[in-house]
Scaffold this active site. Structure first.
Site, PDB file in Angstrom:
ATOM      1  N   ASP A 145       0.881  -1.112   0.046  1.00 63.01           N
ATOM      2  CA  ASP A 145      -0.110  -0.012  -0.003  1.00 63.01           C
ATOM      3  C   ASP A 145       0.806   1.324   0.039  1.00 63.01           C
ATOM      4  O   ASP A 145       1.834   1.471   0.954  1.00 63.01           O
ATOM      5  CB  ASP A 145      -0.965   0.018   1.251  1.00 63.01           C
ATOM      6  CG  ASP A 145      -2.066   0.939   1.126  1.00 63.01           C
ATOM      7  OD1 ASP A 145      -2.331   1.574   0.037  1.00 63.01           O
ATOM      8  OD2 ASP A 145      -2.668   1.207   1.975  1.00 63.01           O
ATOM      9  N   TYR A 163       1.191   5.760  -0.452  1.00 64.27           N
ATOM     10  CA  TYR A 163       0.628   6.897   0.264  1.00 64.27           C
ATOM     11  C   TYR A 163       0.651   8.338  -0.527  1.00 64.27           C
ATOM     12  O   TYR A 163       1.461   9.053  -0.171  1.00 64.27           O
ATOM     13  CB  TYR A 163       1.442   6.927   1.703  1.00 64.27           C
ATOM     14  CG  TYR A 163       0.774   7.814   2.755  1.00 64.27           C
ATOM     15  CD1 TYR A 163      -0.164   7.676   3.253  1.00 64.27           C
ATOM     16  CD2 TYR A 163       2.192   8.819   3.250  1.00 64.27           C
ATOM     17  CE1 TYR A 163      -0.506   8.805   4.253  1.00 64.27           C
ATOM     18  CE2 TYR A 163       1.636   9.494   4.065  1.00 64.27           C
ATOM     19  CZ  TYR A 163       0.386   9.463   4.734  1.00 64.27           C
ATOM     20  OH  TYR A 163      -0.032  10.308   5.710  1.00 64.27           O
ATOM     21  N   HIS A 215      -3.832  13.871   1.148  1.00 61.18           N
ATOM     22  CA  HIS A 215      -4.117  13.122   1.932  1.00 61.18           C
ATOM     23  C   HIS A 215      -2.807  13.040   3.006  1.00 61.18           C
ATOM     24  O   HIS A 215      -2.924  13.311   4.449  1.00 61.18           O
ATOM     25  CB  HIS A 215      -4.434  11.650   1.782  1.00 61.18           C
ATOM     26  CG  HIS A 215      -4.317  10.578   2.659  1.00 61.18           C
ATOM     27  ND1 HIS A 215      -5.400  10.439   3.642  1.00 61.18           N
ATOM     28  CD2 HIS A 215      -3.522   9.506   3.271  1.00 61.18           C
ATOM     29  CE1 HIS A 215      -5.218   9.477   4.213  1.00 61.18           C
ATOM     30  NE2 HIS A 215      -4.022   8.926   4.107  1.00 61.18           N
ATOM     31  N   GLU A 242     -10.530   3.493   3.897  1.00 62.95           N
ATOM     32  CA  GLU A 242      -9.839   4.297   3.022  1.00 62.95           C
ATOM     33  C   GLU A 242     -10.320   3.980   1.639  1.00 62.95           C
ATOM     34  O   GLU A 242     -10.168   2.797   1.274  1.00 62.95           O
ATOM     35  CB  GLU A 242      -8.304   4.124   3.477  1.00 62.95           C
ATOM     36  CG  GLU A 242      -7.875   4.678   4.724  1.00 62.95           C
ATOM     37  CD  GLU A 242      -6.407   4.501   4.924  1.00 62.95           C
ATOM     38  OE1 GLU A 242      -5.793   3.693   4.279  1.00 62.95           O
ATOM     39  OE2 GLU A 242      -5.876   5.078   5.829  1.00 62.95           O
ATOM     40  N   GLU A 272      -9.439   3.853  -1.859  1.00 59.55           N
ATOM     41  CA  GLU A 272      -8.304   3.664  -2.811  1.00 59.55           C
ATOM     42  C   GLU A 272      -8.579   2.912  -4.104  1.00 59.55           C
ATOM     43  O   GLU A 272      -9.580   2.127  -4.525  1.00 59.55           O
ATOM     44  CB  GLU A 272      -7.137   2.681  -1.941  1.00 59.55           C
ATOM     45  CG  GLU A 272      -7.020   3.305  -0.620  1.00 59.55           C
ATOM     46  CD  GLU A 272      -5.622   2.835   0.053  1.00 59.55           C
ATOM     47  OE1 GLU A 272      -4.835   2.297  -0.586  1.00 59.55           O
ATOM     48  OE2 GLU A 272      -5.654   2.866   1.466  1.00 59.55           O
ATOM     49  N   ASP A 322      -9.135   0.144   2.131  1.00 53.46           N
ATOM     50  CA  ASP A 322      -8.029  -0.178   3.305  1.00 53.46           C
ATOM     51  C   ASP A 322      -8.803  -0.065   4.524  1.00 53.46           C
ATOM     52  O   ASP A 322      -8.580   0.980   5.264  1.00 53.46           O
ATOM     53  CB  ASP A 322      -7.000   0.419   2.818  1.00 53.46           C
ATOM     54  CG  ASP A 322      -5.684   0.200   3.910  1.00 53.46           C
ATOM     55  OD1 ASP A 322      -6.085  -1.060   4.754  1.00 53.46           O
ATOM     56  OD2 ASP A 322      -4.799   0.909   3.970  1.00 53.46           O
ATOM     57  N   ARG A 346      -7.942   3.309  13.588  1.00 53.63           N
ATOM     58  CA  ARG A 346      -6.868   4.493  13.805  1.00 53.63           C
ATOM     59  C   ARG A 346      -6.484   4.730  15.220  1.00 53.63           C
ATOM     60  O   ARG A 346      -5.138   4.980  15.440  1.00 53.63           O
ATOM     61  CB  ARG A 346      -7.962   5.829  13.639  1.00 53.63           C
ATOM     62  CG  ARG A 346      -8.603   5.987  12.342  1.00 53.63           C
ATOM     63  CD  ARG A 346      -7.392   5.982  11.088  1.00 53.63           C
ATOM     64  NE  ARG A 346      -7.872   6.218   9.904  1.00 53.63           N
ATOM     65  CZ  ARG A 346      -7.215   6.069   8.868  1.00 53.63           C
ATOM     66  NH1 ARG A 346      -5.865   5.785   8.807  1.00 53.63           N
ATOM     67  NH2 ARG A 346      -7.755   6.402   7.706  1.00 53.63           N
ATOM     68  N   GLN A 353      -3.638   2.203  15.286  1.00 58.27           N
ATOM     69  CA  GLN A 353      -2.814   2.635  14.533  1.00 58.27           C
ATOM     70  C   GLN A 353      -1.783   3.815  15.140  1.00 58.27           C
ATOM     71  O   GLN A 353      -0.612   3.596  15.044  1.00 58.27           O
ATOM     72  CB  GLN A 353      -3.253   3.268  13.259  1.00 58.27           C
ATOM     73  CG  GLN A 353      -2.272   3.873  12.022  1.00 58.27           C
ATOM     74  CD  GLN A 353      -2.980   4.236  10.913  1.00 58.27           C
ATOM     75  OE1 GLN A 353      -4.259   4.469  11.012  1.00 58.27           O
ATOM     76  NE2 GLN A 353      -2.092   4.559   9.977  1.00 58.27           N
ATOM     77  N   TYR A 371       2.099   2.574  15.500  1.00 61.19           N
ATOM     78  CA  TYR A 371       2.777   2.933  14.400  1.00 61.19           C
ATOM     79  C   TYR A 371       4.409   3.450  14.213  1.00 61.19           C
ATOM     80  O   TYR A 371       5.047   2.950  13.318  1.00 61.19           O
ATOM     81  CB  TYR A 371       2.144   3.673  13.345  1.00 61.19           C
ATOM     82  CG  TYR A 371       2.390   5.207  13.387  1.00 61.19           C
ATOM     83  CD1 TYR A 371       3.060   6.050  12.659  1.00 61.19           C
ATOM     84  CD2 TYR A 371       1.778   6.120  14.637  1.00 61.19           C
ATOM     85  CE1 TYR A 371       3.311   7.371  12.673  1.00 61.19           C
ATOM     86  CE2 TYR A 371       2.095   7.343  14.650  1.00 61.19           C
ATOM     87  CZ  TYR A 371       2.897   8.056  13.889  1.00 61.19           C
ATOM     88  OH  TYR A 371       2.853   9.291  13.901  1.00 61.19           O
ATOM     89  N   LYS A 414      -3.975  -2.457  10.098  1.00 65.41           N
ATOM     90  CA  LYS A 414      -4.053  -2.336   8.716  1.00 65.41           C
ATOM     91  C   LYS A 414      -4.592  -3.939   8.280  1.00 65.41           C
ATOM     92  O   LYS A 414      -4.716  -4.042   7.013  1.00 65.41           O
ATOM     93  CB  LYS A 414      -3.154  -1.899   7.830  1.00 65.41           C
ATOM     94  CG  LYS A 414      -2.898  -0.363   8.263  1.00 65.41           C
ATOM     95  CD  LYS A 414      -3.859   0.380   7.473  1.00 65.41           C
ATOM     96  CE  LYS A 414      -3.466   1.905   7.635  1.00 65.41           C
ATOM     97  NZ  LYS A 414      -4.556   2.740   6.642  1.00 65.41           N
ATOM     98  N   THR A 454      -9.046  -6.226   4.070  1.00 67.26           N
ATOM     99  CA  THR A 454      -8.813  -5.045   3.077  1.00 67.26           C
ATOM    100  C   THR A 454      -9.649  -5.506   1.885  1.00 67.26           C
ATOM    101  O   THR A 454      -9.452  -6.933   1.462  1.00 67.26           O
ATOM    102  CB  THR A 454      -7.376  -5.060   2.562  1.00 67.26           C
ATOM    103  OG1 THR A 454      -6.467  -4.782   3.647  1.00 67.26           O
ATOM    104  CG2 THR A 454      -7.282  -4.095   1.243  1.00 67.26           C
ATOM    105  N   THR A 497      -4.815   6.342   0.429  1.00 66.05           N
ATOM    106  CA  THR A 497      -6.167   7.249   0.212  1.00 66.05           C
ATOM    107  C   THR A 497      -6.254   8.206  -0.806  1.00 66.05           C
ATOM    108  O   THR A 497      -5.220   8.855  -0.831  1.00 66.05           O
ATOM    109  CB  THR A 497      -6.270   7.817   1.589  1.00 66.05           C
ATOM    110  OG1 THR A 497      -6.244   6.672   2.650  1.00 66.05           O
ATOM    111  CG2 THR A 497      -7.829   8.392   1.640  1.00 66.05           C
ATOM    112  N   GLU A 527      -9.790  12.046   7.821  1.00 66.44           N
ATOM    113  CA  GLU A 527      -9.754  13.519   7.415  1.00 66.44           C
ATOM    114  C   GLU A 527     -11.184  14.138   7.046  1.00 66.44           C
ATOM    115  O   GLU A 527     -11.392  15.254   7.639  1.00 66.44           O
ATOM    116  CB  GLU A 527      -9.390  13.683   5.908  1.00 66.44           C
ATOM    117  CG  GLU A 527      -7.844  13.031   5.736  1.00 66.44           C
ATOM    118  CD  GLU A 527      -7.383  13.012   4.294  1.00 66.44           C
ATOM    119  OE1 GLU A 527      -7.682  11.656   3.875  1.00 66.44           O
ATOM    120  OE2 GLU A 527      -6.914  13.849   3.527  1.00 66.44           O
TER     121      GLU A 527
HETATM  122 MN    MN Z   1      -4.131   2.727   2.946  1.00 69.01          MN
END
Ligand code: MN
Length: 417
Positions: free
Chosen positions: A127, A129, A134, A200, A202, A234, A238, A241, A245, A254, A258, A351, A365
């Site tokens: 994945d 970014y 974003h 997310e 995607e 995805d 949060r 995460q 992370y 994550k 998916t 995203t 967001e």
């Molecule tokens: Mn993602």
């Protein structure tokens, strides 16, 4: 070009599209390769058995298989030959299938009579970014506007190696994950259901044929290794995460699920919708530069149906063109150190957020980390996905009188086990 099979003007699957997927007839039978046309699925295993798709592979079955990996491994000449042969067979001028009612009865299934499966056995999933909007929004929330983008972001397509085993096909329910949580105010971590389940929006592409270990793919050859695209959600936890992370990036936040759409829209079908990529400043290093690089004009939407209701509300409208890093750059960068990509690997965009508030591709967001809850018709408010919520992503390229579309990727949230 028109097919003898009726296709509505707003159908995602006109003869200009011809996406490949794996289906299983509800009446019984093995999973095999099909092509979507209007409200029907053309059974390629049947056509192959009758010798109508000869010369695409090396003699071994290509379409009587439960995954697209073998077909993806054959490369663009085979993909193109299959696409041209199928387009010819479905053309309103071609009598072969049109006038053979016995063959039609055998080779055409109504979509309502089949179940879609994962299109490929996904060996590896990555994945990226790649949306600047974003990355800037998320960076602003975490580190403030001055340090929104990390120093590497404008020089390379940032990504992480994801988990392939939990990639599921559209329609599969997503179970709210448990995980380790530590809100900033809590003195110690605890373990429990996420309280910050997000989606997310995607787009991802399947690779093939791929490269041998140790032999990078030059960016000018990248498109020869892009079979086709799917929509992707995805799902993200949060709060998990936020705690886990650093310093190595996303992990359990994550990897619980998916979702991808079942029909793979080929790069050839999307050729008329190529668009100039975003301007890049600073100019990327030489190995990421290609004079013919391209983006795609794909309209993308996410729709939320709150638990207990049947009313879907569009909560974001965005476009694939908003991505800063292109698919060719992602692929060339991925292989640049010698990493081997294989047929059936899945590389996702990250995203897809655009510059507008209404074009943000995830709840993090859209609600600005919970500060601005989504207000939905009927009075529902959301800062995260609740149990019973259904999230669907749809996308298409708008042609002249037809749409080259993806259908949708959808999933409903189940309570934690
Ligand atoms: Mn993602």
């Amino acid at each position: 070009m028109r097919s003898f099979i009726p296709v509505a003007a707003d159908s995602p699957f006109p003869i200009q599209n011809l996406p490949f997927g794996i289906f299983r007839p509800n009446a019984g039978g093995a999973a095999r390769v099909g092509v979507a046309i209007g409200e029907h699925v053309l059974d390629l295993a049947v056509l192959e058995e009758r010798g109508m798709l000869d010369g695409i592979g090396d003699g071994a079955p290509v379409f009587a298989r439960p995954a697209l990996n073998h077909f993806m491994s054959l490369g663009r000449p085979a993909w193109r030959k299959a696409r041209e042969t199928i387009a010819h067979l479905l053309d309103e001028q071609t009598p072969t299938l049109r006038d053979d009612s016995a063959l039609r009865a055998h080779a055409l299934h109504r979509m309502a009579d089949v179940t879609m499966c994962l299109p490929a056995e996904i060996g590896d999933y990555t994945d990226f970014y790649s949306s600047r909007d974003h990355a800037t929004n998320v960076g602003t929330m975490l580190r403030g506007p001055e340090n929104a983008l990390m120093p590497n972001w404008l020089h390379l397509p940032v990504g992480y190696h994801g988990r392939a085993s939990s990639v599921v096909v559209s329609g599969t329910d997503v179970r709210r994950p448990r995980g380790q949580l530590k809100p900033p105010t809590a003195p110690a971590p605890s373990f429990g259901p996420t309280r910050s389940l997000d989606f997310e929006l995607e787009v991802a592409f399947f690779t093939g044929p791929g490269n041998p270990l140790g032999e990078p793919i030059p960016i000018a050859q990248a498109e020869e290794h892009i079979f086709g695209l799917v929509l992707m959600n995805d799902w993200s936890a949060r709060d998990v995460q936020g705690w886990e992370y650093q310093p190595l990036g996303p992990f359990l936040a994550k990897n619980f699920c998916t979702s991808i759409s079942p029909w793979v829209v080929t790069l050839d079908a999307l050729a008329p919708f190529r668009a100039p990529p975003m301007a890049q400043d600073p100019a990327p290093l030489e190995y990421l530069r290609w004079a013919d690089d391209f983006s795609l004009d794909l309209q993308l939407e996410a729709h939320l149906t709150p638990a207990g209701t049947h009313e879907a509300t569009a909560i974001t409208r965005t476009n694939f063109r908003h991505l800063y890093w292109t698919m060719a750059q992602q692929l060339a960068h991925h292989a640049s150190g010698g990493c081997n990509l294989r047929a059936g690997d899945l590389l996702a965009s990250g995203t897809v957020s655009g510059p507008e508030k209404t074009s943000r591709g995830c709840l993090l967001e859209l609600t600005w980390r919970g500060a601005e809850p989504l207000e939905l018709p009927g009075g529902a408010r959301r800062t995260q996905l609740e149990d019973g919520d259904c999230l669907s992503i749809t996308g298409w390229a708008q042609g002249d009188g037809h749409r080259v579309g993806f259908g949708e990727v959808t999933g409903r949230v189940l309570p934690a086990a």
